[in-house]
Design a protein around this motif. Structure first.
Motif, mmCIF file in Angstrom:
data_model
loop_
_atom_site.group_PDB
_atom_site.id
_atom_site.type_symbol
_atom_site.label_atom_id
_atom_site.label_comp_id
_atom_site.label_asym_id
_atom_site.label_seq_id
_atom_site.Cartn_x
_atom_site.Cartn_y
_atom_site.Cartn_z
ATOM 1 N N ILE A 194 -49.844 -10.732 -21.730
ATOM 2 C CA ILE A 194 -50.066 -9.680 -20.730
ATOM 3 C C ILE A 194 -51.371 -8.948 -21.018
ATOM 4 N N ASN A 195 -51.636 -8.661 -22.267
ATOM 5 C CA ASN A 195 -52.874 -7.964 -22.627
ATOM 6 C C ASN A 195 -54.108 -8.817 -22.329
ATOM 7 N N LYS B 270 -58.487 -9.383 -16.141
ATOM 8 C CA LYS B 270 -58.205 -9.082 -14.732
ATOM 9 C C LYS B 270 -57.910 -10.344 -13.929
ATOM 10 N N GLU C 27 -47.024 -0.776 -13.498
ATOM 11 C CA GLU C 27 -46.310 -2.034 -13.728
ATOM 12 C C GLU C 27 -46.502 -2.500 -15.166
ATOM 13 N N TYR C 28 -47.715 -2.376 -15.662
ATOM 14 C CA TYR C 28 -48.021 -2.779 -17.037
ATOM 15 C C TYR C 28 -47.136 -2.024 -18.030
ATOM 16 N N CYS D 76 -54.571 -8.607 -18.474
ATOM 17 C CA CYS D 76 -55.092 -7.316 -18.024
ATOM 18 C C CYS D 76 -56.546 -7.124 -18.446
ATOM 19 N N VAL E 281 -52.274 -9.499 -11.404
ATOM 20 C CA VAL E 281 -52.525 -8.592 -12.521
ATOM 21 C C VAL E 281 -51.717 -7.320 -12.297
ATOM 22 N N PRO E 282 -50.944 -6.872 -13.285
ATOM 23 C CA PRO E 282 -50.126 -5.669 -13.095
ATOM 24 C C PRO E 282 -50.983 -4.416 -12.900
ATOM 25 N N SER E 283 -50.463 -3.504 -12.083
ATOM 26 C CA SER E 283 -51.058 -2.161 -12.031
ATOM 27 C C SER E 283 -50.735 -1.446 -13.339
ATOM 28 N N GLU E 284 -51.303 -0.277 -13.541
ATOM 29 C CA GLU E 284 -51.052 0.463 -14.777
ATOM 30 C C GLU E 284 -49.572 0.800 -14.921
#
Length: 278
Positions: free
Chosen positions: A15-16, A22, A258-259, A19, A253-256
């Motif tokens: 995930i990192n 992007k 969602e992240y 993000c 890509v997750p939003s903040e």
């Protein structure tokens, strides 16, 4: 090593990476993680130290778009550096691209053009038999990928040449970029289909369960005179209700917000598994 907990730690790493760059195929990254962890940390004879050994096991990630999960595993195995990946993933001119790049340590071939992995592994397996090697060849495919005709040409050849050193895995998460696989190009009974091509088929009821995968891979090692395939029934987006079983998370890509939720879900799951392992 607690491979169940490790799978969730590596999901967070993936995930990192997504993000930071992007971009990334988050859903398939999450579904394939236990398969990669079981292969790299239990099943395969492969490490940074033996990459020049001709008898090492060989691996191809045919569903190459799940590269972020693969990066996380390769970094944990010390083939590559995680911080370097996060800093450079998908940047202009970077070697850390969105599909496997064999310029990087530990990656045998560029992949991601779907349908190529199995036929290439057939060639690898034939070559290993001709050279009388004792290694094994593994390939991981997506279920959406099975619509490619080259997969089934490879499947026929694998049986013809009795490639019992070849083990394929289908990440059977039932979702692809356009929706449900059965609505787009249905597989009917995938077990019977592979069986009709002369393969030994091993069904993994929960393809995100390390214990089930371990038993299935060990069974595959006992197969003689034909190739084997694990049909691993996984969950796309495994690990967080934000993304599980949702086709629109194939590439996103997750939003903040969602992240934060996804990472909390993954961390909680990791901690529970670590405590269970004590």
């Amino acid at each position: 090593m607690n491979l169940k907990a490790l799978s969730y730690k590596l999901r967070r790493d993936a995930i990192n990476i997504i993000c930071a760059g992007k971009t990334g195929h988050i859903g398939g990254d999450m579904s394939v993680m236990e398969i990669l962890v079981e292969l790299y940390f239990k099943q395969m004879n492969i490490s940074p130290e033996n990459m020049d050994d001709e008898n090492r096991d060989l691996f191809i990630l045919s569903k190459g778009h799940s590269m972020e999960a693969y990066y996380a595993v390769l970094a944990e195995k010390n083939f590559v550096n995680l911080d370097d990946i996060i800093k450079n993933f998908s940047k202009f001119g970077s070697k850390y691209i969105g599909h496997p790049n064999n310029k990087l340590p530990g990656i045998e071939m560029n992949s991601g053009s779907l349908g190529h992995g199995l036929p290439v592994c057939v060639g690898m397996a034939i070559a290993s038999k001709m050279d009388k090697k004792n290694n094994r060849i593994y390939v991981v495919m997506g279920d959406g990928e099975l619509a490619e005709g080259s997969v089934w040409e490879g499947a026929m050849a694998a049986r013809q040449y009795k490639l019992d050193n070849l083990c394929a895995v289908v990440d059977r998460n039932r979702l692809q970029i356009s929706g449900n696989t059965e609505d787009i190009m249905g597989h009917d009974d995938l077990h019977e289909r592979f069986k009709s091509f002369g393969w030994t088929v091993i069904d993994v009821k929960d393809g995100n369960d390390i214990d089930e995968l371990d038993a299935a891979f060990e069974k595959a090692k006992t197969v003689k005179d034909c190739p084997s395939v694990l049909i691993a029934n996984t969950v796309k987006g495994k690990g967080s209700s934000v993304i599980e079983n949702k086709a629109n998370w194939h590439h996103r890509v997750p939003s903040e917000d969602e992240y934060q939720t996804i990472m909390k879900d993954l961390k909680t799951a990791e901690e529970v598994l670590l405590n269970d392992g004590q």
